[in-house]
Design a protein around this motif. Structure first.
Motif, PDB file in Angstrom:
ATOM      1  N   LYS A   1      43.630  39.713 -36.142  1.00 25.62           N
ATOM      2  CA  LYS A   1      43.267  39.292 -34.815  1.00 25.62           C
ATOM      3  C   LYS A   1      42.090  39.511 -34.354  1.00 25.62           C
ATOM      4  O   LYS A   1      41.489  40.518 -34.613  1.00 25.62           O
ATOM      5  CB  LYS A   1      44.327  39.908 -33.983  1.00 25.62           C
ATOM      6  N   PRO A   2      41.504  38.695 -33.487  1.00 26.40           N
ATOM      7  CA  PRO A   2      40.246  38.921 -32.947  1.00 26.40           C
ATOM      8  C   PRO A   2      40.332  40.324 -32.072  1.00 26.40           C
ATOM      9  O   PRO A   2      41.277  40.569 -31.434  1.00 26.40           O
ATOM     10  CB  PRO A   2      39.969  37.569 -31.939  1.00 26.40           C
ATOM     11  N   SER A   3      39.214  40.999 -32.083  1.00 24.95           N
ATOM     12  CA  SER A   3      39.159  42.077 -31.243  1.00 24.95           C
ATOM     13  C   SER A   3      38.778  42.099 -29.823  1.00 24.95           C
ATOM     14  O   SER A   3      37.995  41.359 -29.393  1.00 24.95           O
ATOM     15  CB  SER A   3      37.938  43.095 -31.827  1.00 24.95           C
ATOM     16  N   VAL A   4      39.800  42.683 -29.295  1.00 31.75           N
ATOM     17  CA  VAL A   4      39.778  42.325 -27.663  1.00 31.75           C
ATOM     18  C   VAL A   4      38.442  43.164 -26.843  1.00 31.75           C
ATOM     19  O   VAL A   4      37.785  42.829 -26.085  1.00 31.75           O
ATOM     20  CB  VAL A   4      41.045  42.806 -26.746  1.00 31.75           C
ATOM     21  N   LYS A   5      38.681  44.330 -27.530  1.00 30.08           N
ATOM     22  CA  LYS A   5      37.427  45.220 -27.272  1.00 30.08           C
ATOM     23  C   LYS A   5      36.103  45.051 -27.525  1.00 30.08           C
ATOM     24  O   LYS A   5      35.070  44.872 -26.680  1.00 30.08           O
ATOM     25  CB  LYS A   5      37.468  46.619 -27.572  1.00 30.08           C
TER      26      LYS A   5
END
Length: 239
Positions: free
Chosen positions: A63-67
């Motif tokens: 998944k794409p990194s939110v941070k």
């Protein structure tokens, strides 16, 4: 259709492998089955149409990194099987890529894709001519947009130029085999629009594709020049 069974088996094994090896917390994928019609025109030959079956699958491996805002990693594949493979191509493709979320509605992805196309024979003046098959490296750009109530409606657009194919001779035959041609240019464009119902979704798909090769003795009567249009409707499931 018997000759197409290996493609369907490969796709099934590939999707099972992805779903079994990707950790559950990072796994989100789709599988859809589409049925419709394809129209193909080679050179000056009359266009021909046929029913077509298209199976697609993809998995969000990471998944794409939110941070950090880093991209997600996706992988998947496609199998395309016409009802008349004497006049239409069979296809198998696998891909991996990076997906960049712009916001909660819109994302941009870049895929690196390997596609195998088994071209049909050509019949000219009652003589059967065998074309070389093609293996392609494709790098399509994929745009995805969600909208409407609960963002259930979606539109996907993807496309890109085609690059010089790698030609593979068909199985040993006593028929006349055309030489492999010199590539000029080509492109593939595809659009999907649909609506999500819980874990299920319905969609319509349109694709147009074009390959042009140099007109010379390796491409007699432009028999390799190929214009294809496909329109389909299908259903899919998310997991």
């Amino acid at each position: 259709m018997k000759a197409c069974k290996p493609h369907l088996v490969r796709m099934g094994v590939f999707l099972l492998f992805l779903s079994a090896t990707v950790p559950g917390y990072g796994q989100r994928g789709t599988i859809d089955l589409n049925v419709g019609e394809t129209s193909d025109k080679f050179g000056a030959l009359a266009p021909v149409t046929s029913a077509d079956l298209d199976l697609n699958g993809d998995v969000m491996v990471k998944k794409p990194s939110v941070k950090s805002g880093g991209p997600g990693i996706v992988a998947g594949g496609e199998v395309r099987v016409p009802s008349d493979d004497t006049n239409h191509a069979k296809e198998f493709a696998v891909f991996g890529g990076l997906a960049f979320p712009v916001n909660s509605n819109f994302s941009i992805a870049i895929h690196a894709q390997v596609r195998k196309i088994d071209l049909p024979v050509a019949t000219v003046n009652n003589q059967i001519l065998v074309r070389y098959n093609m293996e392609l490296i494709e790098v399509p750009i994929v745009l995805k947009y969600k909208f409407g109530p609960d963002k259930r409606a979606f539109v996907h657009v993807e496309g890109g130029p085609e690059f010089t194919p790698r030609f593979r001779s068909a199985a040993a035959t006593l028929l006349i085999v055309l030489p492999h041609p010199d590539f000029d240019h080509g492109y593939t464009l595809r659009g999907n629009a649909g609506y999500t119902f819980g874990k299920w979704y319905a969609q319509g798909t349109y694709e147009t594709r074009y390959f042009k090769f140099d007109q010379n003795p390796n491409n007699p009567s432009n028999l390799y020049n190929w214009k294809s249009n496909m329109i389909m409707a299908g259903v899919g499931v998310t997991f």
